[in-house]
Scaffold this motif. Structure first.
Motif, short mmCIF file in Angstrom:
data_model
loop_
_atom_site.label_atom_id
_atom_site.label_comp_id
_atom_site.label_asym_id
_atom_site.label_seq_id
_atom_site.Cartn_x
_atom_site.Cartn_y
_atom_site.Cartn_z
N SER A 48 1.42 -8.34 16.21
CA SER A 48 0.42 -7.46 15.80
C SER A 48 1.00 -6.22 14.76
O SER A 48 0.08 -5.98 13.81
CB SER A 48 -0.01 -6.68 16.98
OG SER A 48 -0.47 -7.67 17.95
N GLN A 93 -6.72 -7.17 18.44
CA GLN A 93 -6.23 -7.93 19.58
C GLN A 93 -7.08 -7.08 20.55
O GLN A 93 -7.59 -7.71 21.56
CB GLN A 93 -4.76 -7.58 19.76
CG GLN A 93 -4.28 -8.43 21.09
CD GLN A 93 -2.72 -8.30 21.10
OE1 GLN A 93 -2.15 -7.68 20.61
NE2 GLN A 93 -2.38 -9.18 22.23
N ASP A 169 -6.11 -11.19 15.09
CA ASP A 169 -5.19 -10.95 16.00
C ASP A 169 -5.64 -11.51 17.48
O ASP A 169 -6.50 -10.83 18.11
CB ASP A 169 -4.81 -9.58 16.34
CG ASP A 169 -3.40 -9.32 16.79
OD1 ASP A 169 -3.03 -10.43 17.43
OD2 ASP A 169 -2.88 -8.25 16.86
N GLU A 170 -5.40 -12.78 17.63
CA GLU A 170 -5.82 -13.56 19.04
C GLU A 170 -7.26 -13.49 19.05
O GLU A 170 -7.90 -12.96 20.10
CB GLU A 170 -4.97 -12.99 20.05
CG GLU A 170 -3.54 -13.30 20.10
CD GLU A 170 -2.78 -12.85 21.29
OE1 GLU A 170 -3.40 -13.35 22.36
OE2 GLU A 170 -1.79 -12.23 21.35
MG LIG Z 1 -0.12 -8.41 19.71
#
Ligand SMILES: [Mg+2]
Ligand SMILES: Nc1ncnc2c1ncn2[C@@H]1O[C@H](COP(=O)(O)OP(=O)(O)OP(=O)(O)O)[C@@H](O)[C@H]1O
Length: 234
Positions: A48, A93, A169-170
């Motif tokens: 991140s 995220q 991010d994910e």
């Molecule tokens: Mg992360």
């Protein structure tokens, strides 16, 4: 051709009181136009942090980042904000939606900041929300949406201006497999249609394989960077 992202000797150290935490310890790589790349690594590896640096949301301790040939360190705060809004779509995220606004308004926001007319912004935002399966949720505020729905709104917001570069991010980390896969399809389609360069932090090995290139962050360094052919990229 100029790479979309060029990172040289990048480091990031956080300071907590007198304690220095070296998170990124000197990484260099380039990502070219239309490339899709997975960033992998264990929790706390710095994924991140790296993505925030690439997205100009955080400043490096040393090293340089060029996006589309521009040195990010040479831009002032206003220029940087405008560059970021025009060029980079960011999916965090944790989604960071504005709580007091509806899904539609959240997705319209980047367009309104670019002074797109309200009606046009609403039409574009509605189309992309429909594309992520939220046609019936546009008037809901974030608290009135499930976690996965919030994540899809955040993705729609990142895509509404059809950015040249998407940093995610994910983005499908909280979604069931089916919804996750339909979002992945959307990302592949946008990559094909718009040539959108895409960097995705993921723990999903199947997605990483499909993306074609995987970069593993390990203890703040790039442990492995592969294009899927078995050869290394450096
Ligand atoms: Mg992360
Ligand atoms: N603002 C901060 N101050 C101090 N340390 C930080 C800060 N932000 C992150 N860190 C530390 O930096 C390291 C990397 O964090 P980062 O969020 O980049 O990890 P990550 O690879 O994204 O992990 P995850 O898979 O769990 O999301 C962690 O050990 C974290 O504790």
């Amino acid at each position: 051709m100029e790479p979309v992202i060029k990172v040289q000797n990048l480091t990031k150290t956080y300071y907590l009181g007198s304690k220095a935490i070296q998170v990124i310890k000197g990484v260099s790589f380039a990502v070219h136009e239309k490339e899709m790349i997975a960033v992998l690594g264990t929790s706390g590896a710095g994924k991140s942090t790296l993505l925030h640096l690439l997205g100009t949301l955080d400043t490096p301790s040393s090293g340089s980042i060029h996006i589309n040939g521009s040195d990010m360190m040479s831009l002032g705060p206003d220029q940087l904000a405008s560059f970021r809004n025009q060029t980079i779509g960011f999916v965090f995220q944790f989604h960071h939606l504005l709580p007091e606004f509806t899904a539609l308004e959240n997705v319209m926001m980047p367009a309104l900041l670019q002074r797109v007319a309200k009606k046009e912004a609403a039409v574009t935002a509605a189309a992309i929300l429909e594309r992520v399966g939220l046609r019936d949720r546009m008037e809901h505020r974030p608290v009135e949406l499930s976690g996965g729905e919030q994540q899809r709104v955040a993705l729609a917001r990142a895509l509404v201006l059809r950015p040249r570069l998407l940093l995610a991010d994910e983005p499908t980390g909280n979604l069931d497999q089916e919804t996750g896969e339909s979002i992945h399809e959307l990302l592949f389609e946008l990559n094909r249609q718009l040539g959108m360069t895409t960097v995705i932090v993921t723990h999903n090995p199947e997605l990483a394989q499909r993306l074609g290139r995987s970069m593993v962050l390990c203890d703040g360094k790039i442990g492995n960077d592969e294009d899927g052919s078995g050869g290394q990229i450096s």
